[in-house]
Design an enzyme around this catalytic site. Sequence first.
Site, mmCIF file in Angstrom:
data_model
loop_
_atom_site.group_PDB
_atom_site.id
_atom_site.type_symbol
_atom_site.label_atom_id
_atom_site.label_comp_id
_atom_site.label_asym_id
_atom_site.label_seq_id
_atom_site.Cartn_x
_atom_site.Cartn_y
_atom_site.Cartn_z
ATOM 1 C CB CYS A 110 -0.949 -0.001 1.182
ATOM 2 S SG CYS A 110 -1.985 -1.458 1.206
ATOM 3 C CG HIS A 234 -2.853 3.141 2.849
ATOM 4 N ND1 HIS A 234 -3.516 2.859 1.675
ATOM 5 C CD2 HIS A 234 -2.837 1.983 3.564
ATOM 6 C CE1 HIS A 234 -3.867 1.583 1.674
ATOM 7 N NE2 HIS A 234 -3.479 1.023 2.813
ATOM 8 C CG ASN A 264 -6.495 -1.024 1.892
ATOM 9 O OD1 ASN A 264 -5.876 -0.598 0.924
ATOM 10 N ND2 ASN A 264 -5.896 -1.538 2.956
HETATM 11 N N1 ACO Z 1 -18.184 -8.078 11.226
HETATM 12 C C1 ACO Z 1 -18.638 -8.272 12.478
HETATM 13 N N2 ACO Z 1 -17.837 -8.620 13.502
HETATM 14 C C2 ACO Z 1 -16.536 -8.784 13.228
HETATM 15 C C3 ACO Z 1 -16.002 -8.615 11.944
HETATM 16 C C4 ACO Z 1 -16.892 -8.252 10.921
HETATM 17 N N3 ACO Z 1 -16.469 -8.050 9.657
HETATM 18 N N4 ACO Z 1 -14.672 -8.863 11.987
HETATM 19 C C5 ACO Z 1 -14.376 -9.154 13.246
HETATM 20 N N5 ACO Z 1 -15.498 -9.117 14.006
HETATM 21 C C6 ACO Z 1 -15.634 -9.369 15.445
HETATM 22 C C7 ACO Z 1 -14.492 -10.189 15.984
HETATM 23 O O1 ACO Z 1 -14.741 -11.561 15.863
HETATM 24 C C8 ACO Z 1 -14.445 -9.745 17.429
HETATM 25 O O2 ACO Z 1 -15.474 -10.402 18.137
HETATM 26 P P1 ACO Z 1 -15.236 -10.878 19.668
HETATM 27 O O3 ACO Z 1 -15.004 -9.626 20.432
HETATM 28 O O4 ACO Z 1 -16.520 -11.590 20.005
HETATM 29 O O5 ACO Z 1 -14.043 -11.770 19.613
HETATM 30 C C9 ACO Z 1 -14.855 -8.269 17.371
HETATM 31 O O6 ACO Z 1 -15.563 -8.113 16.117
HETATM 32 C C10 ACO Z 1 -13.673 -7.330 17.384
HETATM 33 O O7 ACO Z 1 -12.737 -7.780 16.403
HETATM 34 P P2 ACO Z 1 -11.324 -7.100 16.251
HETATM 35 O O8 ACO Z 1 -10.493 -7.875 15.293
HETATM 36 O O9 ACO Z 1 -10.770 -6.850 17.620
HETATM 37 O O10 ACO Z 1 -11.754 -5.698 15.599
HETATM 38 P P3 ACO Z 1 -10.867 -4.422 15.370
HETATM 39 O O11 ACO Z 1 -11.447 -3.271 16.071
HETATM 40 O O12 ACO Z 1 -9.382 -4.698 15.560
HETATM 41 O O13 ACO Z 1 -11.085 -4.156 13.809
HETATM 42 C C11 ACO Z 1 -9.991 -4.389 11.684
HETATM 43 C C12 ACO Z 1 -10.656 -5.112 12.876
HETATM 44 C C13 ACO Z 1 -11.027 -3.508 11.027
HETATM 45 C C14 ACO Z 1 -9.456 -5.414 10.715
HETATM 46 C C15 ACO Z 1 -8.833 -3.496 12.240
HETATM 47 O O14 ACO Z 1 -7.997 -4.266 13.095
HETATM 48 C C16 ACO Z 1 -8.005 -2.912 11.137
HETATM 49 O O15 ACO Z 1 -8.459 -2.117 10.338
HETATM 50 N N6 ACO Z 1 -6.670 -3.212 11.104
HETATM 51 C C17 ACO Z 1 -5.780 -2.667 10.116
HETATM 52 C C18 ACO Z 1 -5.896 -3.433 8.843
HETATM 53 C C19 ACO Z 1 -5.217 -2.726 7.689
HETATM 54 O O16 ACO Z 1 -5.127 -1.531 7.643
HETATM 55 N N7 ACO Z 1 -4.775 -3.537 6.734
HETATM 56 C C20 ACO Z 1 -4.274 -3.046 5.513
HETATM 57 C C21 ACO Z 1 -2.818 -2.765 5.550
HETATM 58 S S1 ACO Z 1 -2.272 -2.116 4.055
HETATM 59 C C22 ACO Z 1 -1.783 -3.340 2.928
HETATM 60 O O17 ACO Z 1 -0.623 -3.515 2.684
HETATM 61 C C23 ACO Z 1 -2.839 -4.142 2.232
#
Ligand code: ACO
Length: 310
Positions: A110, A234, A264
Amino acid sequence: MTTGGRIIGWGTALPDKVLTNDDLSAMMDTNDQWITERTGIKRRHVGGSTSSLSVASAQRAIAMAGVDPSSIDVLVLSTTTPDRTVPATSATVQNALGLRCGAFDVNAACSGFVYAYVIAHGLLSIGAKRALVIGTDTLSRITDWSDRGTAILFADGSGACVVDATADSGQLLGWDLDADGSLEHLLYAEVGGSIHMDGKEVFRRAVRIMVDSAHKSLAKAGLGVDDVALCVPHQANARIIDAACRQLGIPLERTAVVLHETGNTSSASIPLALFDAADRGRLNDGDIVLMVGFGAGMTAASAVVEWRKP
Ligand code: ACO
């Protein structure tokens, strides 16, 4: 005086097919409220190939620049999702555009568009006259559509610009390219496989490395955050953008955000946000623009640019 570069035209492309959060909710255990609150994303575009989207955005950039394609003497395509392993997708794009010039792909995930933009300036400084810089990804092709932890984030798109050599030092005032390969396990896809991600850890690291890279670029430019008219981060997650901008001290009013519409799109993310802002008239001559990205690798890249209307 070192030869620099200046953007003289740009273009973007998004696939026609739109997937809303409600569409995803019909495919997996998720919902619009969760996706909106945790990511800021409302819909995303999916479809097409990296070469076809690249050709579409590049044709718009070349038309806006009003230049003959034969005058372009280097093509740099940033992508982490090439059409094929060999040859580079830039070869397909070069042929489709009718260019006769050096062409190669850059893969810095990215952060890739900023890498490509900086590399193009290096080539301009040693004699190239006109560069075409493209950032395109089709992440939907390497997304596991049964994994709600990643499928809600990733999408497809492309952004391109024509950069001309200038007699003066040009519009790139400062830049930073970084990578920490020891973190590659946080976000990866094997050849032929789909994306695996430790979302929480990527989130935590992303904010830190974006802020660090932005400070390095601004220092090289001899500028501070108060000089920044527009920050173009980004487009990964609205909460990452909020946290990074808060730490940098840049208010959201001075930040370009399109991810609610695009998701993204990796290499396309920064050009989609930058050229959306330019098309909306948010940029004036002399404005200082800070592009800052992070990605798998983990890479980071930033560039401080003095905007000049073409
Ligand atoms: N819908 C509903 N619930 C969900 C979903 C979903 N899509 N995904 C996860 N959950 C649940 C989980 O199971 C968890 O449930 P639990 O509490 O019962 O265990 C709860 O929601 C919280 O999950 P987390 O993983 O802790 O959620 P978080 O707030 O960390 O958000 C996310 C997850 C959106 C992926 C976040 O961590 C994020 O954006 N991280 C960065 C990712 C990123 O930017 N990646 C790209 C990098 S760039 C590249 O090179 C491609």
